[in-house]
Design an enzyme around this catalytic site. Structure first.
Site, PDB file in Angstrom:
ATOM      1  N   CYS A  20       8.183 -31.475  -9.585  1.00  0.00           N
ATOM      2  CA  CYS A  20       9.003 -32.670  -9.730  1.00  0.00           C
ATOM      3  C   CYS A  20       8.141 -33.707 -10.424  1.00  0.00           C
ATOM      4  CB  CYS A  20       9.417 -33.171  -8.353  1.00  0.00           C
ATOM      5  SG  CYS A  20       9.852 -34.922  -8.330  1.00  0.00           S
ATOM      6  N   TYR A  35       2.167   1.912  -3.421  1.00  0.00           N
ATOM      7  CA  TYR A  35       1.059   2.360  -4.256  1.00  0.00           C
ATOM      8  C   TYR A  35       0.753   3.827  -3.974  1.00  0.00           C
ATOM      9  CZ  TYR A  35      -3.725   2.827  -5.991  1.00  0.00           C
ATOM     10  OH  TYR A  35      -4.863   3.266  -6.627  1.00  0.00           O
ATOM     11  N   ASP A  36       0.690   4.154  -2.676  1.00  0.00           N
ATOM     12  CA  ASP A  36       0.402   5.535  -2.302  1.00  0.00           C
ATOM     13  C   ASP A  36       1.447   6.488  -2.865  1.00  0.00           C
ATOM     14  OD1 ASP A  36      -1.787   4.640  -0.972  1.00  0.00           O
ATOM     15  OD2 ASP A  36      -0.877   4.712   1.019  1.00  0.00           O
ATOM     16  N   CYS A  75      14.688 -36.143  -5.238  1.00  0.00           N
ATOM     17  CA  CYS A  75      14.786 -37.435  -5.921  1.00  0.00           C
ATOM     18  C   CYS A  75      15.531 -37.362  -7.240  1.00  0.00           C
ATOM     19  CB  CYS A  75      13.395 -38.028  -6.148  1.00  0.00           C
ATOM     20  SG  CYS A  75      12.460 -37.170  -7.421  1.00  0.00           S
ATOM     21  N   CYS A 135       9.135 -40.126  -5.682  1.00  0.00           N
ATOM     22  CA  CYS A 135       9.863 -39.029  -5.038  1.00  0.00           C
ATOM     23  C   CYS A 135       9.590 -39.093  -3.541  1.00  0.00           C
ATOM     24  CB  CYS A 135       9.385 -37.699  -5.606  1.00  0.00           C
ATOM     25  SG  CYS A 135      10.088 -36.264  -4.775  1.00  0.00           S
ATOM     26  N   TYR A 153     -18.720   0.024  10.603  1.00  0.00           N
ATOM     27  CA  TYR A 153     -18.165   1.259  11.161  1.00  0.00           C
ATOM     28  C   TYR A 153     -18.824   2.545  10.682  1.00  0.00           C
ATOM     29  CZ  TYR A 153     -15.569   0.778   6.799  1.00  0.00           C
ATOM     30  OH  TYR A 153     -15.232   0.586   5.488  1.00  0.00           O
ATOM     31  N   LYS A 194     -11.849  10.239  12.257  1.00  0.00           N
ATOM     32  CA  LYS A 194     -13.071  10.828  11.713  1.00  0.00           C
ATOM     33  C   LYS A 194     -13.558  11.941  12.625  1.00  0.00           C
ATOM     34  CE  LYS A 194     -14.376   6.253  10.050  1.00  0.00           C
ATOM     35  NZ  LYS A 194     -15.239   5.080  10.224  1.00  0.00           N
ATOM     36  N   CYS A 244      14.835 -32.431  -9.302  1.00  0.00           N
ATOM     37  CA  CYS A 244      14.230 -32.360  -7.973  1.00  0.00           C
ATOM     38  C   CYS A 244      15.303 -32.541  -6.894  1.00  0.00           C
ATOM     39  CB  CYS A 244      13.171 -33.450  -7.844  1.00  0.00           C
ATOM     40  SG  CYS A 244      12.569 -33.648  -6.166  1.00  0.00           S
ATOM     41  N   ARG A 254     -17.548  -2.667  -2.693  1.00  0.00           N
ATOM     42  CA  ARG A 254     -17.451  -1.278  -3.089  1.00  0.00           C
ATOM     43  C   ARG A 254     -17.223  -1.118  -4.590  1.00  0.00           C
ATOM     44  NH1 ARG A 254     -12.702   2.589  -0.863  1.00  0.00           N
ATOM     45  NH2 ARG A 254     -11.437   0.918  -1.709  1.00  0.00           N
ATOM     46  N   GLU A 310     -10.467   5.129  14.947  1.00  0.00           N
ATOM     47  CA  GLU A 310     -10.803   3.707  14.833  1.00  0.00           C
ATOM     48  C   GLU A 310      -9.655   2.960  14.182  1.00  0.00           C
ATOM     49  OE1 GLU A 310     -14.407   3.550  12.493  1.00  0.00           O
ATOM     50  OE2 GLU A 310     -15.167   5.306  13.554  1.00  0.00           O
ATOM     51  N   LYS A 366      -1.701   6.013   7.970  1.00  0.00           N
ATOM     52  CA  LYS A 366      -1.089   4.719   7.641  1.00  0.00           C
ATOM     53  C   LYS A 366       0.183   4.496   8.443  1.00  0.00           C
ATOM     54  CE  LYS A 366      -3.550   3.265   3.930  1.00  0.00           C
ATOM     55  NZ  LYS A 366      -3.263   2.706   2.631  1.00  0.00           N
ATOM     56  N   SER A 392     -13.430   6.489  -0.869  1.00  0.00           N
ATOM     57  CA  SER A 392     -12.197   5.929  -0.333  1.00  0.00           C
ATOM     58  C   SER A 392     -11.709   6.888   0.761  1.00  0.00           C
ATOM     59  CB  SER A 392     -11.204   5.835  -1.483  1.00  0.00           C
ATOM     60  OG  SER A 392     -10.007   5.305  -1.041  1.00  0.00           O
ATOM     61  N   LEU A 393     -10.492   6.753   1.175  1.00  0.00           N
ATOM     62  CA  LEU A 393      -9.989   7.662   2.211  1.00  0.00           C
ATOM     63  C   LEU A 393      -8.671   8.267   1.778  1.00  0.00           C
ATOM     64  CD1 LEU A 393     -10.455   5.614   5.516  1.00  0.00           C
ATOM     65  CD2 LEU A 393     -11.629   7.739   4.928  1.00  0.00           C
ATOM     66  N   ASP A 433      -7.991  -4.171   7.544  1.00  0.00           N
ATOM     67  CA  ASP A 433      -7.521  -4.441   6.196  1.00  0.00           C
ATOM     68  C   ASP A 433      -8.291  -5.620   5.614  1.00  0.00           C
ATOM     69  OD1 ASP A 433      -6.080  -4.104   3.951  1.00  0.00           O
ATOM     70  OD2 ASP A 433      -4.225  -4.979   4.712  1.00  0.00           O
ATOM     71  N   LYS A 483      -8.102   0.767  11.377  1.00  0.00           N
ATOM     72  CA  LYS A 483      -8.426   0.570   9.966  1.00  0.00           C
ATOM     73  C   LYS A 483      -8.244  -0.914   9.660  1.00  0.00           C
ATOM     74  CE  LYS A 483      -7.317   2.370   5.391  1.00  0.00           C
ATOM     75  NZ  LYS A 483      -6.838   1.149   4.726  1.00  0.00           N
ATOM     76  N   ASP A 526       0.831  -1.192   0.000  1.00  0.00           N
ATOM     77  CA  ASP A 526       0.000   0.000   0.000  1.00  0.00           C
ATOM     78  C   ASP A 526       0.869   1.246   0.000  1.00  0.00           C
ATOM     79  OD1 ASP A 526      -2.127  -1.630   0.059  1.00  0.00           O
ATOM     80  OD2 ASP A 526      -2.703  -1.213   2.139  1.00  0.00           O
TER      81      ASP A 526
HETATM   82  P1  AMP Z   1      -7.900   2.580   1.226  1.00  0.00           P
HETATM   83  O1  AMP Z   1      -8.447   1.259   0.719  1.00  0.00           O
HETATM   84  O2  AMP Z   1      -6.457   2.535   1.554  1.00  0.00           O
HETATM   85  O3  AMP Z   1      -8.333   3.740   0.362  1.00  0.00           O
HETATM   86  O4  AMP Z   1      -8.582   2.808   2.645  1.00  0.00           O
HETATM   87  C1  AMP Z   1      -9.906   3.130   2.762  1.00  0.00           C
HETATM   88  C2  AMP Z   1     -10.672   1.921   3.169  1.00  0.00           C
HETATM   89  O5  AMP Z   1     -10.416   1.563   4.505  1.00  0.00           O
HETATM   90  C3  AMP Z   1     -12.135   2.160   3.165  1.00  0.00           C
HETATM   91  O6  AMP Z   1     -12.649   2.034   1.888  1.00  0.00           O
HETATM   92  C4  AMP Z   1     -12.651   1.085   4.058  1.00  0.00           C
HETATM   93  O7  AMP Z   1     -12.935  -0.066   3.277  1.00  0.00           O
HETATM   94  C5  AMP Z   1     -11.459   0.711   4.909  1.00  0.00           C
HETATM   95  N1  AMP Z   1     -11.679   0.809   6.349  1.00  0.00           N
HETATM   96  C6  AMP Z   1     -11.286  -0.116   7.237  1.00  0.00           C
HETATM   97  N2  AMP Z   1     -11.621   0.195   8.461  1.00  0.00           N
HETATM   98  C7  AMP Z   1     -12.277   1.370   8.403  1.00  0.00           C
HETATM   99  C8  AMP Z   1     -12.875   2.215   9.369  1.00  0.00           C
HETATM  100  N3  AMP Z   1     -12.858   1.909  10.672  1.00  0.00           N
HETATM  101  N4  AMP Z   1     -13.456   3.326   8.933  1.00  0.00           N
HETATM  102  C9  AMP Z   1     -13.466   3.649   7.614  1.00  0.00           C
HETATM  103  N5  AMP Z   1     -12.908   2.898   6.663  1.00  0.00           N
HETATM  104  C10 AMP Z   1     -12.317   1.769   7.042  1.00  0.00           C
HETATM  105 ZN    ZN Z   2      11.188 -35.376  -6.491  1.00  0.00          ZN
END
Ligand code: AMP
Ligand code: ZN
Length: 677
Positions: free
Chosen positions: A424, A37-38, A409, A430, A223, A288, A406, A137, A114, A312, A83-84, A118, A116, A34
């Site tokens: 193998c 990616y970010d 064997c 084997c 949540y 939040k 292998c 989503r 809260e 994060k 998203s966030l 995964d 987060k 992540d």
């Molecule tokens: P990201 O996927 O990195 O954009 O993170 C946003 C995602 O975190 C949201 O789409 C939610 O699916 C997830 N998420 C997990 N826990 C929470 C939480 N407590 N509140 C809001 N979003 C959450």
């Molecule tokens: Zn083998």
């Protein structure tokens, strides 16, 4: 940077981000963390801000990413599912805090913090307290209808304790423990392992069969009340969480209110460490604004709310050295590479091995023995090698070559078309595959042989008391007493365990045989459809495909397995040893054994058996072994260096002679199941 260069860079980034979105959302196989990616998204955002003329509406900076996979029905959302935005350090947190405070004209806005989770984001509707719809989503505008699958998750109530009408957001996830159990099962069934709980959760939810979801033991946390809070008089996020709990929904209970900036920092510091003690993955906190009215004041962007942010945690990576790469061979012959590391501390544990997942990764990341590498806990569980620090590469380190033979064997190693795995080709010849398959046969979900653990399997194989699983049913107390460590108690226990396993269902037997793609579920489908082993053994590809839920791939694998003489021989011997081969456990007595009433003479040495085993083989199938040839002899089985006089006698008496291979093939094709009258 001139504009032309920026344009190219932006194009490349957009393509790259789209590709990662696809991998993440559609294929459930993220390639980068992540964090990485970010960084890509941040770089793109920066360039787009610097060159506003190059902004485009369909840029990944404006969309959540990913499209529904197309197999499930789609659901269109009235309001986009957002998203966030992300924060990565305290400076960014401070900016966000002050920006929000300024927008609200409130120096100390209260936040609800809260964990987060995964997992996979879902939107669930309850109508008068009844679950009526659930969706993933997707791209935020359109998701997939997974109502039936959500109903199969034990944590998610069908009916709430109060008849409210609301639209909720939650996260479906798999616990770390759940993933361990699932991966152990998958490894026994010869299936690919899930790299992390997120992939496992997504794979288990985004498919068409609610039974699969049920078996995977997913969990969920809710949540957010997306719609309906106001009508219920709920005015803050913390009240919303309390209400969700009261209604009987699972809510992650470590949430807390932050009255100041200092509180937020404290939460972050605490959870950066304590998250490792949770049984689920969390990669950050979600902060939040508590007051729901404040949400409308600060509003949202196209992609994310301004009233919430994900903080994060940095992915934990450490630098260490690979001192070797070892290759293990699994039950189905798949070769798996593992890096042996100089032990280091990572996320609270000492790490000495890292998964390399597959050979493509070794090649793509050019991982070599002696390299210094960054290791990370992927999905927080399995350490993996992220990248090589090439600057530190010792001179003379050679690219790692995929073994052509292998390591167990020496058989040739092949890569199957369309697979990333190398196998193998030694089959049961084997030792590694044989060992794993005996362990699998005896395992809990298969024949459940009490007293036959890995250590005992090793002993039996080393002492050559068994060569196939059929030999298990031949073991005597005396055989076992000769084994090191085996006293009377252990011996009796194992004999009793083996004996009891004769009565297991056909489902368990089929699963235990370890036919590729035949896990417990498929085994049970086949067993109940065909009813007994013989019917299944003689089923054609078409007949197998007629079984509901059995596709071409499974059918082909069963046909191939049943066609192999070695396998037919094992099955014949299992039947002869009184192992149940019917789905209902009430077993019919054996009324016929293929060599019943026949006298055989064995001469010479055999490739397949020692003398004792060869005799056992014949007697198992009802035959009698004699030492000399007469006109009573039905068959003389001829090995290497046969006794000349026996061959001469057989020739003169016109007794049928068969070479070992010929005999095996002949036996394998005899009907094996009891004749039904
Ligand atoms: P990201 O996927 O990195 O954009 O993170 C946003 C995602 O975190 C949201 O789409 C939610 O699916 C997830 N998420 C997990 N826990 C929470 C939480 N407590 N509140 C809001 N979003 C959450
Ligand atoms: Zn083998």
């Amino acid at each position: 940077m001139v504009e032309r260069e920026a344009e190219l860079a932006i194009q490349r980034l957009r393509q790259e981000i789209s590709r990662h979105n696809r991998l993440y959302y559609e294929e459930n196989q993220a390639e980068i963390s992540d964090g990485a990616y970010d960084q890509l998204v941040m770089e793109l955002t920066r360039l787009e801000n610097e060159y506003p003329a190059l902004k485009r509406k369909d840029s990944p900076t404006n969309t959540v990413g990913g499209r529904p996979s197309g197999t499930l029905k789609s659901v269109v959302f009235d309001e986009p599912v957002l998203s966030l935005g992300n924060l990565h350090n305290v400076d960014e947190l401070q900016d966000f805090y002050h920006r929000t405070a300024a927008l609200l004209g409130d120096e100390n806005p209260r936040f609800c913090s809260e964990l987060k989770i995964d997992g996979l984001s879902v939107v669930v509707n309850y109508d008068n307290g009844h679950l009526v719809r659930g969706a993933t989503r997707g791209d935020g505008h359109q998701g997939e209808d997974v109502t039936m699958n959500l109903l199969a998750i034990a944590d998610i109530p069908r009916a709430l304790k109060f008849p409210v009408t609301v639209e909720l957001r939650g996260e479906v996830y798999m616990s770390r423990h759940g993933l361990d159990v699932l991966n152990q099962q998958r490894s026994r069934a010869g299936q690919a392992l899930f790299a992390n709980p997120r992939n496992a959760a997504a794979g288990s939810l985004r498919q068409l069969d609610p039974e699969v979801t049920r078996e995977r033991h997913l969990s969920a946390f809710f949540y957010e009340i997306r719609d309906g809070a106001k009508a219920l008089g709920i005015t803050s996020q913390s009240e919303a969480l309390k209400s969700l709990t009261r209604w009987g929904l699972p809510v992650e209970h470590h949430w807390a209110l932050a009255e100041s900036f200092g509180d937020l920092v404290q939460f972050i510091e605490r959870w950066a460490i304590e998250r490792h003690t949770l049984d689920f993955d969390t990669d950050g906190l979600v902060l939040k604004l508590d007051n729901l009215e404040a949400h409308t004041i600060v509003g949202q962007t196209q992609k994310a709310p301004r009233w919430a942010m994900a903080y994060k945690f940095p992915p934990e990576e450490v630098l260490t050295e690979i001192h070797d790469i070892v290759v293990s061979v699994g039950r189905t012959g798949v070769l798996t590479p593992t890096a042996l590391l100089k032990p280091v501390q990572l996320a609270g544990t000492t790490v000495a091995r890292a998964s390399l997942h597959n050979w493509d990764i070794i090649r793509e990341r050019d991982i070599r023995i002696g390299d210094f590498v960054f290791v990370r806990k992927a999905g927080e569980i399995i350490p993996e090698v992220v990248r090589v620090e090439t600057e530190l590469r010792p001179t003379g380190a050679l690219p790692y070559a995929i073994p052509t033979a292998c390591p167990e064997c020496g058989s040739e190693v092949m890569r199957m078309a369309g697979e990333s795995a190398y196998r193998c080709t030694g089959g049961m010849g084997c030792p590694a595959q044989l060992r794993e398959s005996v362990i699998h046969f005896a395992s809990r979900d298969a024949m459940d042989i009490d007293g036959l653990g890995e250590k005992t399997v090793d002993l039996l194989l080393e002492s050559q008391l068994i060569r196939t699983v059929a030999d298990l049913y031949h073991l005597t107390r005396e055989d076992l007493l000769k084994l090191p460590r085996f006293g009377e108690v252990l011996s009796d226990k194992l004999i009793a365990g083996i004996d009891a396993s004769r009565h297991r269902s056909l489902t368990r037997l089929l699963f235990g045989l370890g036919i590729r793609f035949v896990g417990s579920r498929v085994a049970s489908l086949l067993a109940s459809y065909f009813g007994d082993l013989e019917a299944l053994m003689s089923a054609s590809q078409e007949e197998l495909e007629a079984v509901p839920d059995v596709g071409e791939r499974i059918a082909a694998s069963v046909v191939e397995f049943m066609a192999q003489p070695v396998n037919r021989e094992v099955l014949a011997r299992l039947v002869a040893q009184g192992v149940n081969v019917q789905e209902r456990e009430a077993q019919k007595p054996l009324t016929r054994r293929p060599l019943e009433g026949q006298t055989l003479v064995l001469t010479g040495t055999f490739e397949h058996w020692n003398r004792r085993e060869a005799e056992a083989f014949v007697t198992d199938l009802g035959g009698r072994v004699a030492t000399s040839v007469s006109n009573q002899t039905a068959i003389v089985v001829v090995g290497e260096k046969p006794g000349e006089s026996k061959v001469a006698k057989a020739t003169s008496l016109n007794v049928k002679m068969m070479r070992e291979q010929e005999f095996l093939a002949w036996v394998a094709n005899l009907p094996i199941a009891p004749e039904t009258s």
